[in-house]
Design an enzyme around this catalytic site. Sequence first.
Site, PDB file in Angstrom:
ATOM      1  N   THR A   1      -8.757   6.124  -1.980  1.00  0.00           N
ATOM      2  CA  THR A   1     -10.196   5.449  -2.084  1.00  0.00           C
ATOM      3  C   THR A   1     -11.106   6.662  -1.583  1.00  0.00           C
ATOM      4  O   THR A   1     -12.423   6.467  -2.324  1.00  0.00           O
ATOM      5  CB  THR A   1     -10.564   4.420  -1.185  1.00  0.00           C
ATOM      6  OG1 THR A   1      -9.746   4.750   0.089  1.00  0.00           O
ATOM      7  CG2 THR A   1      -9.791   3.327  -1.587  1.00  0.00           C
TER       8      THR A   1
ATOM      9  N   LYS B   1      -0.037  14.696   0.868  1.00  0.00           N
ATOM     10  CA  LYS B   1      -1.091  14.712   0.659  1.00  0.00           C
ATOM     11  C   LYS B   1      -1.492  16.349   0.037  1.00  0.00           C
ATOM     12  O   LYS B   1      -2.459  16.536  -0.592  1.00  0.00           O
ATOM     13  CB  LYS B   1      -2.266  14.344   1.415  1.00  0.00           C
ATOM     14  CG  LYS B   1      -2.149  12.774   1.661  1.00  0.00           C
ATOM     15  CD  LYS B   1      -2.834  12.118   2.605  1.00  0.00           C
ATOM     16  CE  LYS B   1      -2.961  10.942   3.070  1.00  0.00           C
ATOM     17  NZ  LYS B   1      -3.717   9.904   2.133  1.00  0.00           N
TER      18      LYS B   1
ATOM     19  N   HIS C   1       0.845  -1.402  -0.121  1.00  0.00           N
ATOM     20  CA  HIS C   1      -0.025   0.077  -0.013  1.00  0.00           C
ATOM     21  C   HIS C   1       0.869   1.205  -0.056  1.00  0.00           C
ATOM     22  O   HIS C   1       0.357   2.082   0.116  1.00  0.00           O
ATOM     23  CB  HIS C   1      -0.865   0.161   1.200  1.00  0.00           C
ATOM     24  CG  HIS C   1      -1.945  -0.963   1.195  1.00  0.00           C
ATOM     25  ND1 HIS C   1      -3.462  -0.653   0.769  1.00  0.00           N
ATOM     26  CD2 HIS C   1      -1.903  -2.145   1.759  1.00  0.00           C
ATOM     27  CE1 HIS C   1      -3.762  -1.863   0.829  1.00  0.00           C
ATOM     28  NE2 HIS C   1      -3.160  -2.924   1.382  1.00  0.00           N
TER      29      HIS C   1
ATOM     30  N   LYS D   1      -9.233  13.662   4.357  1.00  0.00           N
ATOM     31  CA  LYS D   1      -8.323  12.498   4.623  1.00  0.00           C
ATOM     32  C   LYS D   1      -7.157  12.979   5.516  1.00  0.00           C
ATOM     33  O   LYS D   1      -7.092  13.743   6.284  1.00  0.00           O
ATOM     34  CB  LYS D   1      -7.313  12.437   3.253  1.00  0.00           C
ATOM     35  CG  LYS D   1      -6.799  13.791   2.765  1.00  0.00           C
ATOM     36  CD  LYS D   1      -6.226  13.490   1.174  1.00  0.00           C
ATOM     37  CE  LYS D   1      -7.223  13.655   0.273  1.00  0.00           C
ATOM     38  NZ  LYS D   1      -6.940  12.349  -0.722  1.00  0.00           N
ATOM     39  N   ARG D   2      -6.255  11.602   5.839  1.00  0.00           N
ATOM     40  CA  ARG D   2      -5.166  11.821   6.919  1.00  0.00           C
ATOM     41  C   ARG D   2      -4.387  13.295   6.340  1.00  0.00           C
ATOM     42  O   ARG D   2      -4.312  13.516   5.271  1.00  0.00           O
ATOM     43  CB  ARG D   2      -4.362  10.683   7.253  1.00  0.00           C
ATOM     44  CG  ARG D   2      -5.128   9.644   7.614  1.00  0.00           C
ATOM     45  CD  ARG D   2      -5.329   9.917   9.212  1.00  0.00           C
ATOM     46  NE  ARG D   2      -3.930   9.971   9.978  1.00  0.00           N
ATOM     47  CZ  ARG D   2      -3.914   8.974  10.911  1.00  0.00           C
ATOM     48  NH1 ARG D   2      -4.746   8.159  11.453  1.00  0.00           N
ATOM     49  NH2 ARG D   2      -2.689   9.273  11.731  1.00  0.00           N
TER      50      ARG D   2
ATOM     51  N   LYS E   1     -15.119   7.723  -3.627  1.00  0.00           N
ATOM     52  CA  LYS E   1     -16.371   7.949  -2.670  1.00  0.00           C
ATOM     53  C   LYS E   1     -16.827   9.380  -3.427  1.00  0.00           C
ATOM     54  O   LYS E   1     -18.122   9.452  -3.374  1.00  0.00           O
ATOM     55  CB  LYS E   1     -16.331   8.028  -1.214  1.00  0.00           C
ATOM     56  CG  LYS E   1     -15.587   6.791  -0.849  1.00  0.00           C
ATOM     57  CD  LYS E   1     -15.063   6.525   0.469  1.00  0.00           C
ATOM     58  CE  LYS E   1     -14.238   5.275   0.849  1.00  0.00           C
ATOM     59  NZ  LYS E   1     -13.246   5.381   2.120  1.00  0.00           N
TER      60      LYS E   1
HETATM   61  O1  HBZ Z   1      -3.939   2.615   1.698  1.00  0.00           O
HETATM   62  C1  HBZ Z   1      -3.281   3.782   2.194  1.00  0.00           C
HETATM   63  C2  HBZ Z   1      -2.640   4.321   0.861  1.00  0.00           C
HETATM   64  O2  HBZ Z   1      -2.003   5.572   1.446  1.00  0.00           O
HETATM   65  C3  HBZ Z   1      -3.684   4.824   0.120  1.00  0.00           C
HETATM   66  O3  HBZ Z   1      -3.023   5.556  -1.189  1.00  0.00           O
HETATM   67  C4  HBZ Z   1      -4.774   3.702  -0.367  1.00  0.00           C
HETATM   68  O4  HBZ Z   1      -5.535   3.944  -1.176  1.00  0.00           O
HETATM   69  C5  HBZ Z   1      -5.093   3.081   0.905  1.00  0.00           C
HETATM   70  C6  HBZ Z   1      -5.735   1.606   0.568  1.00  0.00           C
HETATM   71  O5  HBZ Z   1      -4.981   0.963  -0.452  1.00  0.00           O
HETATM   72  N1  HBZ Z   1      -2.242   3.475   3.311  1.00  0.00           N
HETATM   73  C7  HBZ Z   1      -2.648   3.293   4.514  1.00  0.00           C
HETATM   74  O6  HBZ Z   1      -3.807   3.872   4.842  1.00  0.00           O
HETATM   75  N2  HBZ Z   1      -1.764   3.162   5.593  1.00  0.00           N
HETATM   76  C8  HBZ Z   1      -1.873   2.899   6.705  1.00  0.00           C
HETATM   77  O7  HBZ Z   1      -3.107   3.306   7.243  1.00  0.00           O
HETATM   78  C9  HBZ Z   1      -0.780   2.323   7.454  1.00  0.00           C
HETATM   79  C10 HBZ Z   1      -1.220   2.187   9.069  1.00  0.00           C
HETATM   80  C11 HBZ Z   1      -0.251   1.597   9.815  1.00  0.00           C
HETATM   81  C12 HBZ Z   1       1.137   1.532   9.172  1.00  0.00           C
HETATM   82  C13 HBZ Z   1       1.428   1.918   8.016  1.00  0.00           C
HETATM   83  C14 HBZ Z   1       0.583   2.343   7.118  1.00  0.00           C
HETATM   84  O8  HBZ Z   1       2.056   1.122  10.207  1.00  0.00           O
END
Ligand code: HBZ
Length: 839
Positions: free
Chosen positions: A673, A571, A374, A565-566, A677
């Site tokens: 994502t 971003k 991801h 978003k975060r 939406k």
């Molecule tokens: O995953 C996100 C990506 O930034 C986004 O582009 C993508 O659409 C989505 C689904 O594929 N990544 C995350 O949300 N990552 C985390 O939340 C995360 C949480 C804990 C971690 C590392 C990443 O240790």
Amino acid sequence: LSPEHITEIYDSFHIEDDRTGLSSETLQRAIADNLYYIQGKFPEIATLYDYYMAVAYTVRDRLLHRWINTVKTYREQDVKVVCYLSAEYLPGPHLENNLVNLGIYDQVQQAVESSGLDLRSILAQEEEPGLGNGGLGRLAACYMDSLATLEIPAIGYGIRYEYGIFDQEIREGWQVEITDKWLRLGNPWEIPRPENAVEVKFGGYTEPYTDDQGDYRVRWIPHQVVNGIPYDTPISGYRVNTTSTMRLWKAEAPESFDFQAFNVGDYYGAVDAKIISENLTKVLYPNDEPIQGKQLRLEQQYFFVSCSLQNLLKIHLLRGDPIETFHEKFVIQLNDTHPAIGVAELMRLLVDEYLLHWQKAWDITQQAFAYTNHTLLPEALETWPLNLFGSLLPRHLEIIYEINQRFLDQVRLKYLGNPDKLARLSLIEEGGSKRIRMAHLACVGSHAINGVAALHTELLKEGVLKDFYDLWPHKFTNITNGVTPRRWMVLINPRLTQLITREIGETWITQLEDFKRLESLAEDPAFRQEWRRVKRAVKQDLADYIQAHQGLTLNPDSIFDIQAKRIHEYKRQHLNVLHIITLYNRIKHNPRLAVPPRTFIFGGKAAPGYQMAKLIIKLITSVGEVVNHDPDICDLIKVVFLPDFNVTNSQRIYPAADLSEQISTAGKEASGTGNMKFSMNGALTIGTLDGANIEIREAVEADNFFLFGHTSEDIVDLKAQGYVPKTFYNTNPALKEAIDLIASGYFSHGNRALFQPLVDQLLQADPYCLLADYQSYIDCQDQVGQAFQDQDTWTKTAILNVARIGRFSSDRAIREYCREIWWVNPVSIHLEEYQQAKA
Ligand code: HBZ
């Protein structure tokens, strides 16, 4: 009496069972019953929350019937099951989703109203499980919904955090984090299964021994043992009987271990041990990128993975299947590297506990696992210091060494005399202090590796996973993310759902490509007018909510320009702010300037330790403070920061957007994502060629998408040539004016120091190239402003966006996983009559 006879009698009297019946009369009776017998309350003293619980239990009963039949069917039939391993899930509130999926929204509403209550306020009582940070956790929830709807046998495994992602409050413009005590009032959706507890070992040492066959074996003597207790939540499919399980593990101290063997007589010591064990699943790490070297995080990962794999092996053996066919009956999807330790754990279980030979175990493991990546940010790839890893999981370290040795032997044959290649592929990062590379473990241990959008997968193959792609090109696939239209349309936007369904029927709810039938309606002026009326009403809803909660009055005819978003530098929420300040400056210079009124809405949490992200929130609220109250602006610009962006709050936001901000630096956002939406709900997108934006633009066609900015290749070139952000600042007066205004203390009561770190970062380094994209963004936003003036054309474009967004359903994504990675098929579930099932 025969069962047929019983059914006949039941039918003739129209009596429904109180736990399965779906008529509003039965539901009303069942709710009253649950209020009395589960909540122990009668109407005179029941709170709204008691009623929520009573309704939730009533709906859960209906689900249980379907759930039990699902589990029973999978047990009896020889089905292959998808096991989704994810450290995070963001399912959102369950009640309304289950009403939609079961098709009983109207009946429950009637039942509740007959008791003098209002369903909306009952629904509002639910605390959502915030068991994730953002996109990755929400994706897992969308996939669980689609798996059930498509009738694919599936279990989602994860962690039952006692405290989920923090609640965000804004005080004096700053983010403040509040602990999320989501379980405080009880959780009606989960069923604990203490009888299925498993033991998980930590620490200690290993020792070799020779087994009865004379074979060399290894035994792991742990320092500590923790129990994993499963808590099961039913996940309903849309209008099908399939009800899957989300099984989340809670850590507890095993009494036998602490109280007897190790702490005889030491009562306080034993209680201490209990506290230490239970800390394991206490809290979600609130970071959306890995935190380096936190032992508890590794413990969480290993804990839930070990529980889940032990559970799977037990299910397999209980079905009477030999251990050797495990991979034929289960496929295990790794949601990023957080569960990648599963590769070593399955090897340990197969070799040490089930006594398989290494090669046999390795074949099973590789065929069982698949890995989804991801992120492209190299700093976000997870690695663990070897020392920490070895002291917590000594046996797994040995296993990883063995995997690595065999893997590198293979590599050596292919790349004779290329030690660099070996070093790059190794599971161990050398140099300085050694670390375990979890992405490498996931790649080596899986039969499939996928990215989450076309560009992302291509960049993986050229970048962070290039050496693996060269080695095993056949393992790589792209599966572009998708979102569930049940929650992200039917549930959150009933007005638009109704309008669309009236015109094209309701097949789109499970076949989103059927939105294509809206294309011709884009040409129909009467339909466009109705569409506009719906959008206006939905914007008014959000405006009312903001009025009630923040005391801010918004103009529902202004452009609702939203970035939710975060908060992250990549971003680029601060690029959005630079646009706001640019507009502000223009109006200040020319108070008669004709600009369409805009409402800028932001939402998103910052990781608590990410200072720059927190400063960006403070910048947004500070700019809002000035702009919203400047009489020269005449309400042409409003800036709102909506606190506590979570699934519940997001549901009010997506439907109300005119413009969706997807403005990450090209090459940084894996997919996104939220972009899907917003589009699904009829917003137009302003975006860069990043992540899934590219595919969304292709689908809706270039004319219906506001594109700006450098491409990912441009960005690489720009940096290779030695990017100097100051050049853009020095040569662009509007940009200079905007940045200087921030630096001057204008938005911070004269305090020039406050935003200095942010200004310095932009002028000295600007790693995310805001300055390079600034002018292109402003020009594009000017086009947006122009386009919005022509409401009829805008609406037509919005309708075309919706008509062409069908590909971004999570149903399509799940079908691709099934066909290309999992090799699984749907299994339909037939309901046995409840009476018969009981008998
Ligand atoms: O995953 C996100 C990506 O930034 C986004 O582009 C993508 O659409 C989505 C689904 O594929 N990544 C995350 O949300 N990552 C985390 O939340 C995360 C949480 C804990 C971690 C590392 C990443 O240790």
